[in-house]
Design an enzyme around this catalytic site. Structure first.
Site, PDB file in Angstrom:
ATOM      1  N   TYR A  52       0.832  -1.214   0.000  1.00  0.00           N
ATOM      2  CA  TYR A  52       0.000   0.000   0.000  1.00  0.00           C
ATOM      3  C   TYR A  52       0.866   1.264   0.000  1.00  0.00           C
ATOM      4  CZ  TYR A  52      -3.629  -3.279   1.674  1.00  0.00           C
ATOM      5  OH  TYR A  52      -4.481  -4.343   1.836  1.00  0.00           O
ATOM      6  N   LEU A 189     -17.414  -3.738   2.681  1.00  0.00           N
ATOM      7  CA  LEU A 189     -18.561  -2.983   2.159  1.00  0.00           C
ATOM      8  C   LEU A 189     -18.636  -3.134   0.640  1.00  0.00           C
ATOM      9  CD1 LEU A 189     -18.094   0.298   4.280  1.00  0.00           C
ATOM     10  CD2 LEU A 189     -19.746  -1.556   4.687  1.00  0.00           C
ATOM     11  N   ARG A 237     -17.653   9.241   7.981  1.00  0.00           N
ATOM     12  CA  ARG A 237     -17.844   7.803   7.736  1.00  0.00           C
ATOM     13  C   ARG A 237     -16.987   6.953   8.660  1.00  0.00           C
ATOM     14  NH1 ARG A 237     -18.187   7.290   1.167  1.00  0.00           N
ATOM     15  NH2 ARG A 237     -20.378   7.912   0.974  1.00  0.00           N
ATOM     16  N   ASN A 241     -18.694   4.116  10.806  1.00  0.00           N
ATOM     17  CA  ASN A 241     -18.303   2.700  10.707  1.00  0.00           C
ATOM     18  C   ASN A 241     -17.908   2.102  12.054  1.00  0.00           C
ATOM     19  OD1 ASN A 241     -18.790   2.967   7.999  1.00  0.00           O
ATOM     20  ND2 ASN A 241     -16.648   3.084   7.389  1.00  0.00           N
TER      21      ASN A 241
HETATM   22  P1  NDP Z   1     -14.373  -1.348   1.645  1.00  0.00           P
HETATM   23  O1  NDP Z   1     -15.317  -2.462   1.438  1.00  0.00           O
HETATM   24  O2  NDP Z   1     -13.958  -0.967   3.010  1.00  0.00           O
HETATM   25  O3  NDP Z   1     -14.983  -0.106   0.916  1.00  0.00           O
HETATM   26  C1  NDP Z   1     -14.346   1.136   0.902  1.00  0.00           C
HETATM   27  C2  NDP Z   1     -15.214   2.085   0.059  1.00  0.00           C
HETATM   28  O4  NDP Z   1     -16.471   2.257   0.703  1.00  0.00           O
HETATM   29  C3  NDP Z   1     -14.602   3.427  -0.142  1.00  0.00           C
HETATM   30  O5  NDP Z   1     -14.895   3.811  -1.467  1.00  0.00           O
HETATM   31  C4  NDP Z   1     -15.337   4.308   0.860  1.00  0.00           C
HETATM   32  O6  NDP Z   1     -15.446   5.606   0.295  1.00  0.00           O
HETATM   33  C5  NDP Z   1     -16.688   3.640   0.969  1.00  0.00           C
HETATM   34  N1  NDP Z   1     -17.256   3.722   2.316  1.00  0.00           N
HETATM   35  C6  NDP Z   1     -16.624   3.563   3.502  1.00  0.00           C
HETATM   36  N2  NDP Z   1     -17.464   3.707   4.522  1.00  0.00           N
HETATM   37  C7  NDP Z   1     -18.677   3.969   3.977  1.00  0.00           C
HETATM   38  C8  NDP Z   1     -19.952   4.223   4.535  1.00  0.00           C
HETATM   39  N3  NDP Z   1     -20.139   4.241   5.835  1.00  0.00           N
HETATM   40  N4  NDP Z   1     -20.979   4.460   3.678  1.00  0.00           N
HETATM   41  C9  NDP Z   1     -20.793   4.443   2.350  1.00  0.00           C
HETATM   42  N5  NDP Z   1     -19.608   4.205   1.764  1.00  0.00           N
HETATM   43  C10 NDP Z   1     -18.555   3.969   2.578  1.00  0.00           C
HETATM   44  O7  NDP Z   1     -13.124  -1.667   0.689  1.00  0.00           O
HETATM   45  P2  NDP Z   1     -11.563  -1.585   0.849  1.00  0.00           P
HETATM   46  O8  NDP Z   1     -11.094  -1.816  -0.494  1.00  0.00           O
HETATM   47  O9  NDP Z   1     -10.975  -0.414   1.464  1.00  0.00           O
HETATM   48  O10 NDP Z   1     -11.234  -2.810   1.826  1.00  0.00           O
HETATM   49  C11 NDP Z   1     -11.104  -2.627   3.210  1.00  0.00           C
HETATM   50  C12 NDP Z   1      -9.708  -2.962   3.688  1.00  0.00           C
HETATM   51  O11 NDP Z   1      -9.418  -4.342   3.449  1.00  0.00           O
HETATM   52  C13 NDP Z   1      -8.584  -2.238   2.933  1.00  0.00           C
HETATM   53  O12 NDP Z   1      -8.464  -0.891   3.273  1.00  0.00           O
HETATM   54  C14 NDP Z   1      -7.409  -3.093   3.284  1.00  0.00           C
HETATM   55  O13 NDP Z   1      -6.954  -2.818   4.597  1.00  0.00           O
HETATM   56  C15 NDP Z   1      -8.030  -4.496   3.224  1.00  0.00           C
HETATM   57  N6  NDP Z   1      -7.820  -5.131   1.892  1.00  0.00           N
HETATM   58  C16 NDP Z   1      -6.972  -6.214   1.823  1.00  0.00           C
HETATM   59  C17 NDP Z   1      -6.736  -6.836   0.628  1.00  0.00           C
HETATM   60  C18 NDP Z   1      -5.808  -7.992   0.591  1.00  0.00           C
HETATM   61  O14 NDP Z   1      -5.425  -8.426  -0.507  1.00  0.00           O
HETATM   62  N7  NDP Z   1      -5.391  -8.533   1.713  1.00  0.00           N
HETATM   63  C19 NDP Z   1      -7.363  -6.399  -0.620  1.00  0.00           C
HETATM   64  C20 NDP Z   1      -8.263  -5.272  -0.449  1.00  0.00           C
HETATM   65  C21 NDP Z   1      -8.474  -4.693   0.770  1.00  0.00           C
HETATM   66  P3  NDP Z   1     -14.875   6.937   1.036  1.00  0.00           P
HETATM   67  O15 NDP Z   1     -13.407   6.733   1.292  1.00  0.00           O
HETATM   68  O16 NDP Z   1     -15.162   7.988   0.030  1.00  0.00           O
HETATM   69  O17 NDP Z   1     -15.669   7.074   2.295  1.00  0.00           O
END
Ligand code: NDP
Length: 285
Positions: A52, A189, A237, A241
């Site tokens: 990251y 999410l 958010r 959360n």
């Molecule tokens: P998420 O499922 O957490 O979704 C994140 C998205 O949802 C962002 O676009 C965010 O937008 C939006 N969001 C967050 N909170 C809300 C809310 N309350 N209401 C509406 N929309 C919301 O996806 P991630 O991809 O971030 O996955 C979470 C974590 O998992 C990562 O950050 C990482 O730590 C881990 N991960 C690990 C992987 C691996 O290979 N091991 C691969 C992918 C992720 P905004 O920022 O605009 O609020």
């Protein structure tokens, strides 16, 4: 804010069930800002990775928060380019230096490619000498999972994979249950998918408890035993959360959400495609 829940892992360590993830949070400065906000709100668990390229921002936030180091759970991940017994050993030292800490709470192998068996030995050695407290796997969904389990001296404590109401990983959970391995959910999410977030069932349940759809999804994750770390760069958010511990879904409500399972993944690259793309993601330092 009600009390957060913790899970006792198969190695005895106690992990906060909810954290903040920083995948695609661009750069150390923004990451520091997001993590400082999260820690100020009450988060005590941060999920990052070398890939990251924002681990320094995580470390800076933990230091500036003034919260005792032992109260914040930090997870990071090694990339396959740093796998191998001695390569991973050196990579762990570099990671600790980057983050500016003398131990990691959890270290995962990020992907199931390369010399992951050699890397696992290095993780076990790091547990033995105190550089890492808990170790686990990420994205090991093929038979390579059982290969690691078959040779491990220390079992993985978690397996981090894509998991959300459209893809609940029930078969994988059955595979890991005998080892006491806990599922960590990435894309909890659905990576922000409006279709998932807009499902009527969440709106109906949310209106009963005065909660948003995202809060209902996150509460569901915690009640079915998943560890979650949703990502947001927006303070409102981040607060939303975290605010999921003052209501409990009924069994019927959990079952209603379980019915959303449809085998839909957002990350659809095949293993071959992922392996061919690994070099494109090699972290800078
Ligand atoms: P998420 O499922 O957490 O979704 C994140 C998205 O949802 C962002 O676009 C965010 O937008 C939006 N969001 C967050 N909170 C809300 C809310 N309350 N209401 C509406 N929309 C919301 O996806 P991630 O991809 O971030 O996955 C979470 C974590 O998992 C990562 O950050 C990482 O730590 C881990 N991960 C690990 C992987 C691996 O290979 N091991 C691969 C992918 C992720 P905004 O920022 O605009 O609020």
């Amino acid at each position: 804010m009600n009390d957060q829940t913790y899970i006792v892992l198969n190695d005895g360590n106690r992990i906060p069930q909810l954290g903040v993830g920083v995948f695609q949070v661009a750069g150390d400065d923004l990451t520091q800002q997001v993590c400082e906000e999260a820690l100020g709100l009450g988060y005590r668990h941060i999920d990052t990775a070398h890939a990251y390229q924002n681990e320094r921002g995580v470390g800076a936030a933990v230091r500036s928060s003034g919260i005792p180091r032992e109260e914040v759970w930090i997870t990071s991940k090694l990339w396959p380019s740093e796998y191998g017994d001695s390569a991973s050993d050196a990579a762990i030292d570099k990671m600790l230096k980057r983050i500016g800490i003398n131990y990691l709470d959890m270290l995962l192998l990020h992907q199931q490619f390369g010399d992951y068996l050699g890397a696992w030995k290095a993780l076990e050695a790091a547990v033995a000498d105190g550089r890492v407290r808990s170790i686990g796997l990420s994205n090991f969904e093929s038979e390579r999972l059982e290969e690691v389990l078959g040779t491990a001296k220390i079992l993985p404590s978690v397996l981090q994979v894509e998991t959300h109401p459209y893809y609940q990983q029930l078969a994988l959970k059955e595979r890991i249950a005998p080892y006491g391995i806990v599922l960590e959910s990435w894309y909890p999410l659905g990576h922000g998918d409006p279709e998932l977030l807009g499902e009527q069932v969440f709106t109906e349940i949310g209106s009963k408890y005065g909660k948003t759809n995202a809060q209902v999804i996150l509460r569901w994750h915690t009640q079915v035993g998943n560890i979650v770390f949703p990502r947001s760069t927006k303070p409102q958010r981040l607060a939303e959360n975290l605010d999921i511990f003052d209501f409990t879904l009924t069994d019927e409500e959990v079952s209603g959400i379980n019915e959303l399972e449809r085998g839909k993944r957002y990350f659809t690259m095949t293993l071959e495609e992922q392996e061919a793309n690994l070099s494109g993601f090699i972290p800078a330092d």
